[in-house]
Design an enzyme around this catalytic site. Structure first.
Site, PDB file in Angstrom:
ATOM      1  N   LYS A  54      34.984  32.979  38.827  1.00 53.14           N
ATOM      2  CA  LYS A  54      36.203  33.280  38.411  1.00 53.14           C
ATOM      3  C   LYS A  54      36.693  32.253  37.389  1.00 53.14           C
ATOM      4  CE  LYS A  54      37.282  35.746  42.779  1.00 53.14           C
ATOM      5  NZ  LYS A  54      37.848  35.441  43.985  1.00 53.14           N
ATOM      6  N   GLN A  98      40.610  32.097  48.284  1.00 56.16           N
ATOM      7  CA  GLN A  98      39.400  32.966  48.447  1.00 56.16           C
ATOM      8  C   GLN A  98      39.332  33.024  50.042  1.00 56.16           C
ATOM      9  OE1 GLN A  98      37.339  33.777  46.022  1.00 56.16           O
ATOM     10  NE2 GLN A  98      36.209  34.725  47.824  1.00 56.16           N
ATOM     11  N   ASP A 121      45.525  38.958  43.921  1.00 53.10           N
ATOM     12  CA  ASP A 121      44.889  39.713  44.817  1.00 53.10           C
ATOM     13  C   ASP A 121      45.488  40.926  45.214  1.00 53.10           C
ATOM     14  OD1 ASP A 121      42.206  38.649  45.132  1.00 53.10           O
ATOM     15  OD2 ASP A 121      42.977  36.992  46.494  1.00 53.10           O
TER      16      ASP A 121
HETATM   17  N1  GUN Z   1      36.778  37.513  49.409  1.00 55.76           N
HETATM   18  C1  GUN Z   1      36.120  38.828  49.205  1.00 55.76           C
HETATM   19  N2  GUN Z   1      36.735  39.407  48.144  1.00 55.76           N
HETATM   20  C2  GUN Z   1      37.823  38.893  47.831  1.00 55.76           C
HETATM   21  C3  GUN Z   1      38.921  38.855  47.036  1.00 55.76           C
HETATM   22  O1  GUN Z   1      38.668  40.126  46.213  1.00 55.76           O
HETATM   23  N3  GUN Z   1      39.866  38.103  46.983  1.00 55.76           N
HETATM   24  C4  GUN Z   1      39.811  37.021  47.812  1.00 55.76           C
HETATM   25  N4  GUN Z   1      40.955  36.216  47.518  1.00 55.76           N
HETATM   26  N5  GUN Z   1      38.949  36.611  48.626  1.00 55.76           N
HETATM   27  C5  GUN Z   1      37.921  37.708  48.847  1.00 55.76           C
END
Ligand code: GUN
Length: 286
Positions: A54, A98, A121
């Site tokens: 990211k 996350q 998200d």
């Molecule tokens: N963990 C697995 N996929 C995601 C996601 O799309 N966003 C976040 N914040 N955590 C994750």
């Protein structure tokens, strides 16, 4: 005939190029560089890789990226206080925590604390509600990425039998809703579903989001089906593979996404799109 492989690597590259151009125009007009804050708590190795990716994507886009790496021992109160700080930080337009979080932290409390306008998200109940209604600014990265992959092949979802395996808030539920918005006939399957192979064999579009290596085998797939693999699993040898047994299923499907190089890169591209959208919300240009 073997299935056509839908490359998330290629599609995400073109989506990111589009976002980058749009972001350049936005920044030239407003003087604002979109900013994404990513919080990671603990040392889950998979999460560390996602967070690194990211960060790199932000750099590629010309976005500001703020990484907050917190120890496993972080309390919920400490995390909530960091989120409050980021909510009122004008250089941060998107906030991503996350998942998964350590067990002693209530994920819902954390999600609820994020300003919905910074919720890149799309996990906050306000944004989830917008998605349900079909009037949204943010879509969660993974299901949005799947929709982009289908669109890249001009696949018409109208009237198709869409089967989603998995009912998570992150993937299965929003995925089902997006397919429904595009007029698919949607079935959601999960660990308690009876006669799963019978249901999946009826799928024109099959989305696997279970988290089990090679779970979907050729006998579960209809000839000519479109198979989208959301899974990210590790083999005993440490290789990354999906929820779909690629070798056998690709002989039967009409389209298939690989792992790696399928849905994964799309998730990040869509996160970049959401970060740009969040910056536009901040700048009041949308
Ligand atoms: N963990 C697995 N996929 C995601 C996601 O799309 N966003 C976040 N914040 N955590 C994750």
């Amino acid at each position: 005939m073997p299935a056509k492989i839908i490359s998330g690597k290629d599609v995400s590259a073109s989506v990111k190029a589009r976002i980058k151009t749009e972001a350049e125009v936005f920044t030239a007009k407003t003087g604002i560089a979109p900013g994404l804050a990513v919080i990671i708590v603990g040392e889950d190795p998979a999460s560390q890789i996602y967070v690194r990716n990211k960060h790199k994507a932000c750099k590629d886009m010309g976005f500001a990226s703020f990484e907050h790496t917190l120890p496993e021992s972080t309390t919920e109160a400490e995390l909530l206080s960091l989120i409050a700080k980021l909510n009122s930080d004008d250089s941060v337009h998107g906030i991503l925590v996350q998942m998964p979080l350590p067990k002693h932290i209530n994920e819902n409390a954390v999600i609820n604390a994020i300003n919905p306008d910074k919720d890149v998200d799309a996990f906050h109940p306000e944004n989830v509600g917008h998605i349900m209604i079909g009037d949204y600014k943010f879509l969660p990265g993974t299901p949005a990425g799947v929709m982009e992959l289908l669109a890249s092949e001009n696949i018409d979802i109208t009237g198709k039998n869409c089967v989603v395996i998995g009912r998570s808030n992150i993937v299965g539920k929003p995925m089902s809703m997006l397919l429904l918005h595009k007029h698919g006939t949607v079935t959601i399957c999960h660990s308690r579903t009876k006669n799963l192979p019978e249901i999946t064999r009826g799928a024109d579009i099959l989305v696997a989001a279970i988290g089990k290596l090679g779970f979907v085998t050729a006998d579960m797939v209809k000839e000519g089906a479109i198979v989208i693999d959301v899974g990210i699993n590790r083999t005993a040898e440490g290789k990354v593979r999906g929820d779909v047994d690629f070798d056998s299923v690709s002989e039967k499907a009409s389209y298939i996404t690989p792992v790696p190089g399928g849905v994964g890169p799309m998730t990040i591209a869509m996160l970049m799109l959401n970060t740009l959208t969040a910056a536009k919300i901040f700048a009041k240009t949308i």
